[in-house]
Design a protein around this motif. Sequence first.
Motif, short mmCIF file in Angstrom:
data_model
loop_
_atom_site.label_atom_id
_atom_site.label_comp_id
_atom_site.label_asym_id
_atom_site.label_seq_id
_atom_site.Cartn_x
_atom_site.Cartn_y
_atom_site.Cartn_z
N MET A 1 8.53 106.44 28.49
CA MET A 1 8.24 107.59 29.32
C MET A 1 6.72 107.78 29.46
N ALA A 2 6.31 108.34 30.62
CA ALA A 2 4.89 108.58 30.84
C ALA A 2 4.42 109.86 30.18
N ILE A 3 5.35 110.69 29.76
CA ILE A 3 5.00 111.99 29.18
C ILE A 3 5.08 111.89 27.67
N ASP A 4 4.02 112.40 27.00
CA ASP A 4 4.01 112.30 25.54
C ASP A 4 4.08 113.66 24.87
N GLU A 5 4.36 114.72 25.65
CA GLU A 5 4.48 116.04 25.04
C GLU A 5 5.77 116.14 24.23
N ALA A 6 5.82 117.15 23.35
CA ALA A 6 7.06 117.42 22.63
C ALA A 6 8.11 117.91 23.61
N PRO A 7 9.38 117.68 23.34
CA PRO A 7 10.43 118.13 24.25
C PRO A 7 10.34 119.64 24.50
N THR A 8 10.61 120.06 25.73
CA THR A 8 10.59 121.48 26.04
C THR A 8 11.83 122.15 25.48
N ALA A 9 11.75 123.49 25.33
CA ALA A 9 12.89 124.24 24.83
C ALA A 9 14.01 124.24 25.87
N GLY A 128 5.36 119.52 43.80
CA GLY A 128 6.02 118.53 44.65
C GLY A 128 6.41 117.32 43.82
N ALA A 129 7.55 116.72 44.14
CA ALA A 129 8.01 115.51 43.47
C ALA A 129 8.33 114.45 44.50
N LEU A 130 7.91 113.24 44.22
CA LEU A 130 8.21 112.09 45.06
C LEU A 130 9.01 111.13 44.20
N SER A 131 10.30 111.10 44.42
CA SER A 131 11.16 110.27 43.59
C SER A 131 11.26 108.86 44.17
N LEU A 132 10.98 107.88 43.34
CA LEU A 132 11.12 106.47 43.72
C LEU A 132 12.43 105.89 43.23
N ILE A 133 13.28 106.75 42.66
CA ILE A 133 14.61 106.33 42.23
C ILE A 133 15.41 105.88 43.45
N ALA A 134 16.06 104.75 43.34
CA ALA A 134 16.99 104.31 44.38
C ALA A 134 18.40 104.65 43.91
N PRO A 150 10.17 105.38 38.72
CA PRO A 150 9.55 106.65 38.34
C PRO A 150 9.65 107.72 39.42
N THR A 151 9.38 108.94 39.00
CA THR A 151 9.21 110.08 39.90
C THR A 151 7.80 110.61 39.72
N ILE A 152 7.11 110.85 40.82
CA ILE A 152 5.71 111.28 40.80
C ILE A 152 5.66 112.78 41.04
N VAL A 153 4.90 113.48 40.23
CA VAL A 153 4.86 114.94 40.27
C VAL A 153 3.42 115.41 40.41
N VAL A 168 13.56 113.00 30.33
CA VAL A 168 14.79 112.29 30.70
C VAL A 168 14.59 111.12 31.66
N MET A 169 13.40 110.98 32.24
CA MET A 169 13.17 109.90 33.21
C MET A 169 11.68 109.55 33.25
N PRO A 170 11.35 108.37 33.76
CA PRO A 170 9.93 108.01 33.87
C PRO A 170 9.21 108.91 34.88
N ILE A 171 8.10 109.48 34.44
CA ILE A 171 7.33 110.41 35.26
C ILE A 171 5.89 109.93 35.35
N GLU A 172 5.32 110.04 36.54
CA GLU A 172 3.89 109.81 36.74
C GLU A 172 3.31 111.06 37.39
N ARG A 173 2.06 111.36 37.05
CA ARG A 173 1.40 112.53 37.63
C ARG A 173 0.41 112.09 38.69
N THR A 174 0.19 112.94 39.67
CA THR A 174 -0.81 112.67 40.69
C THR A 174 -1.70 113.89 40.87
N ALA A 175 -3.01 113.63 41.00
CA ALA A 175 -3.94 114.70 41.29
C ALA A 175 -4.13 114.87 42.80
N ASP A 176 -3.61 113.94 43.58
CA ASP A 176 -3.72 113.98 45.03
C ASP A 176 -2.31 113.88 45.61
#
Length: 333
Positions: A1-9, A128-134, A150-153, A168-176
């Motif tokens: 996963m691209a996110i390394d934070e602790a799981p949310t509540a 906004g989310a851009l899902s690349l899931i097929a 991945p899904t880009i947020v 729960v899924m691969p996530i990438e972040r975008t600043a643009d």
Amino acid sequence: MAIDEAPTARQRVAVIGAGAIGGTMAALLEAAGHDVTVTARGANLEAMREHGLRLRGGFGARTAAVTALERLAEAPDVAILAVKATGTAEALEANREQLADVPLLVAQNGLYGERTAGRLLGHERVAGALSLIAANSLEPGAVTVTAANPTIVGGPEGERFAALLGEVMPIERTADLEGSQWTKLLINMVNAIPAIVGHSVQDVIGDPGLRRVMVASMRECARVGLASGVRFQPMQGLSPLLVRLLAWAPHRVAQQVPLRIRARLGAVPNLGSTQQSIRRGQPTEVDMINGAVVEAAARAGRQAPVNAALVELVHEVERSGRFLPASVVRQLA
């Protein structure tokens, strides 16, 4: 996963529109322990009420015990809007009271969906989310993921939703987000032709004549975006340099873009979202994809004749209920 934070509540998550992408997100979030409510209609709603939300394919097989409603009964902690872009206004109006000041993730094709949602709701707590899931969603209450991409947020609430979905899924972040939306728009040029001829995305890209037309539609998207000052963002191996090559290089070079997309889709036939809408008897969002290129071209003082023709052909298939011969599309390039 691209996110390394602790799981949310554990959170109360509303997913408005449980189609291919919304259904995937809802099922995975429910499996992670969140309290998930989805909105749907007709056979899809009844199937989820009776059998749960069934997920298969790239993220594994599971049945999610979601609460399925026509509209939200109470305010959630967070919400995901995953209806087609053409259904945004109706979906938000139906749930306006429950979504007042609720952080919202807009997971749609097209441009600037998060801006539209924020304007309609009257608040800016929108990402906004851009899902690349097929994924294919042709059977009521069931989603089959054919490629777990991945899904880009991005956007004002991007961090919140990146943390939630990153469980729960691969996530990438975008600043643009705008630049990423344009890159996704370019990738979505694979949708119209399969919807016109009734074949999978992979088969269409494998046909040299149809691939030539697809490349032409991608060229128009790239050239219009660049002329409009868009800074295309990297996505699925599509770099800003490759976008420029697509815009101006000879066809033998430019065709590598759809060929790369086909490789990433894998071997399981993917119909594309536009064709899935046609097969379900629902309006497509071609006006928000290929039509967005035509509109942006007009604003930039340019033309996008291939995309304009593809929009008309998709609408012809919608009206008639019959797919067209591939020869009709091949003649566009």
